[in-house]
Design a protein around this motif. Structure first.
Motif: not given
Length: 159
Positions: A60-83
């Motif tokens: 659906r998003y070939p090449g580029e995608m925008t996500i919104v981090v606001q109310h509906q998210y879970e399992n946010l894990t952060v490393t020094d390489q990405g999230f």
């Protein structure tokens, strides 16, 4: 005696600092949640080899995608390489992994803050090519999508 062929790579240094800023912000959000009205639009390259997302999303998003981090998210894990994060698309939760290298823009419209990572489309990195603008501060988009976001045009962020 200094070597006149060596230059300070300010573009890469800025990108490294900007990725460090995103890492710190997301690490704090993962630990404490989003404060106040803060929320993020993160545009990333879906073709980056380390991006992980469902096949139907990459179709659906070939090449580029925008996500919104606001109310509906879970399992946010952060490393020094990405999230990693799980977002709802309709009623379907989908896990994503976004390396910092894949991020094109990171915007918090609640405080009119944004970062844009300029990319040089030429694969033959010639010495002396300086990036045009490694960082731009962007203003809040007028028609910011609230939920199931499509790609946000960068023109909305230019002053």
């Amino acid at each position: 005696m200094s070597n006149s062929n060596q230059t300070i790579d300010y573009g890469n240094l800025m990108h490294k600092a900007m990725r460090g800023l995103i890492y710190e912000v997301l690490t704090d959000i993962a630990a404490n949640g989003l404060p106040g009205a803060h929320h993020f639009f993160v545009t990333f390259d879906t073709l980056h080899p380390d991006v992980e997302l469902a096949d139907w999303l990459s179709d659906r998003y070939p090449g580029e995608m925008t996500i919104v981090v606001q109310h509906q998210y879970e399992n946010l894990t952060v490393t020094d390489q990405g999230f990693g994060i799980t977002l709802s698309f309709g009623d379907s939760p989908e896990p994503l992994y976004v390396p910092y290298d894949a991020i094109k823009t990171f915007v918090d419209p609640s405080v009119e803050f944004g970062l844009r990572f300029e990319t040089n489309d030429d694969d033959d990195d010639e010495e002396g090519d300086a990036p045009e603008a490694p960082m731009d501060v962007m203003a809040e988009p007028e028609d910011a999508p609230k939920k199931d976001a499509d790609v946000v045009s960068l023109d909305q962020f230019r002053k």
